[in-house]
Design a protein around this motif. Structure first.
Motif, mmCIF file in Angstrom:
data_model
loop_
_atom_site.group_PDB
_atom_site.id
_atom_site.type_symbol
_atom_site.label_atom_id
_atom_site.label_comp_id
_atom_site.label_asym_id
_atom_site.label_seq_id
_atom_site.Cartn_x
_atom_site.Cartn_y
_atom_site.Cartn_z
ATOM 1 N N LYS A 77 -3.805 -1.497 -7.774
ATOM 2 C CA LYS A 77 -3.076 -0.250 -7.534
ATOM 3 C C LYS A 77 -3.003 0.046 -6.037
ATOM 4 O O LYS A 77 -1.949 0.477 -5.519
ATOM 5 N N VAL A 78 -4.102 -0.181 -5.343
ATOM 6 C CA VAL A 78 -4.125 0.055 -3.905
ATOM 7 C C VAL A 78 -3.170 -0.891 -3.185
ATOM 8 O O VAL A 78 -2.384 -0.475 -2.318
ATOM 9 N N ASN A 130 -0.509 -2.344 -4.320
ATOM 10 C CA ASN A 130 0.872 -1.944 -4.585
ATOM 11 C C ASN A 130 1.267 -0.740 -3.734
ATOM 12 O O ASN A 130 2.395 -0.660 -3.228
ATOM 13 N N HIS A 131 0.333 0.185 -3.572
ATOM 14 C CA HIS A 131 0.605 1.354 -2.738
ATOM 15 C C HIS A 131 0.804 0.934 -1.288
ATOM 16 O O HIS A 131 1.704 1.449 -0.605
ATOM 17 N N THR A 152 4.283 -0.416 -0.801
ATOM 18 C CA THR A 152 5.264 0.678 -0.746
ATOM 19 C C THR A 152 5.250 1.342 0.626
ATOM 20 O O THR A 152 6.304 1.623 1.215
ATOM 21 N N GLU A 179 -5.597 6.933 1.998
ATOM 22 C CA GLU A 179 -4.935 6.996 0.697
ATOM 23 C C GLU A 179 -5.569 6.017 -0.289
ATOM 24 O O GLU A 179 -5.667 6.302 -1.493
ATOM 25 N N ILE A 224 -7.197 6.680 -4.119
ATOM 26 C CA ILE A 224 -6.819 5.888 -5.298
ATOM 27 C C ILE A 224 -8.061 5.304 -5.956
ATOM 28 O O ILE A 224 -8.221 5.361 -7.190
#
Length: 331
Positions: free
Chosen positions: A50-51, A53-54, A57, A178, A182
């Motif tokens: 998840k990290v 992928n963030h 982005t 950030e 997460i």
């Protein structure tokens, strides 16, 4: 003149029976490694994914010279097409950058993308010579900052007309902060996030602290080992990675917009922040500012950011450490 480059090397140690999950990728143009301690591998790997992928982005949104939202905003500024609606992440980045610009006396200055591009550092391949002196002097005659930016409710209302935004000196730090949120949302409280030497620690490593070695990327000896406490972030800044040599002189990407040229006296800076919300961003921006600052400016910048643990290395070999950094360095 020998350039000193600081690398933050992670020392992994802990209980042999503790589960450690480590994954790595490449993003922001650098190697990114996340290590999670004390969680089942499947749960840790999913959170790390998840990290990552963030981060991808963020990289697309804030890339300084490839197509994305930042490029669109810079085109609007150049064409005098303000006001313009911007995303919440872009608005947050601008607001934070304006705050940190003021705290650093604008030595951290994300508005100087035009100068960075002029030098040729907005490219995957390094330039081979400096720009013409006349072009540098033209920029210095009317340099932009974020001081007079007007930002309201997700709308960029106004900014210096010569501003071209470049968040290279803060994006990795913001990414650390950030990533912390997460991971915590996935019940991970013991981890180390390393984005090309910008590092944030969570908790500990199987009961042992996270330990970081500061070492010049040369044959010189280690500067020492730092134990990172829960929530602390360390950033290193210097001109060692993106640089070129022309007629025997080294030019690098950390530019002093007052002269229009590479910062010349400080080879590298190391900063540790323990800010509960923005440790990553603060350490990143402050480290860049300290490479540019003179001694008096550096003292004020550390005070403005509430930073007590810092180190500066100079091109003549001199080293200055704050008393708290001196106490924490284990040699």
């Amino acid at each position: 003149m020998k350039k000193i480059i600081i690398a933050a090397c992670v020392i992994i140690s802990g209980c042999a029976n503790d589960i450690v999950t480590e994954r790595e990728t490449t993003v922001f143009g650098t190697r990114v490694v996340i290590t999670v301690s004390g969680m089942p591998e499947e749960q840790a790997a999913a959170a790390i994914g998840k990290v990552f992928n963030h981060f991808r982005t963020m990289h697309r949104r804030f890339h300084a010279w490839r197509e994305g939202e930042l490029a669109a905003v810079n085109r609007a500024i150049a064409a005098a097409e303000l006001p313009i609606n911007i995303s919440a992440p872009m608005s947050d980045m601008l607001a934070l950058s304006a705050d940190y610009g003021a705290r650093s006396e604008h030595l951290f200055n994300p508005a100087i993308g035009r100068l960075v591009a002029l030098w040729g550092f907005h490219a995957d391949v390094m330039p081979d010579k400096p720009p013409a002196p006349g072009k540098i002097s033209a920029f210095v005659a009317n340099p932009p900052t974020l001081q007079d930016m007007i930002l309201a409710d997700g709308v960029l209302m106004d900014i210096h007309p010569r501003a071209q935004l470049d968040f290279g000196a803060i994006a990795k730090g913001v990414a650390l902060d950030e990533a912390r949120e997460i991971l915590r949302s996935h019940q991970i409280h013991n981890a180390l996030i390393n984005i090309g030497g910008n590092i944030l620690a969570l908790g500990n490593n199987g009961g042992s602290p996270w330990r970081i070695e500061l070492r010049p990327a040369t044959t010189q000896p280690s500067l020492g080992v730092i134990i990172l406490k829960d929530g602390e972030a360390v950033a290193t800044s210097g001109g060692g990675e993106r640089r070129f040599i022309y007629q025997g002189k080294v030019y690098h990407h950390i530019l002093d917009w007052r002269s229009g040229e590479s910062a010349s006296s400080t080879a590298a800076a190391v900063v540790i922040s323990d800010d509960a919300q923005n440790a990553g961003a603060i350490s990143d921006a402050a480290a860049t500012a300290l490479v540019i600052a003179n001694q008096r400016e550096a003292a004020r910048i550390l005070q403005n950011f509430k930073i007590s643990v810092a180190l500066r290395l100079f091109n003549d070999g001199e080293k200055k450490t704050t008393a708290p950094m001196e106490k924490r360095l284990q040699r």
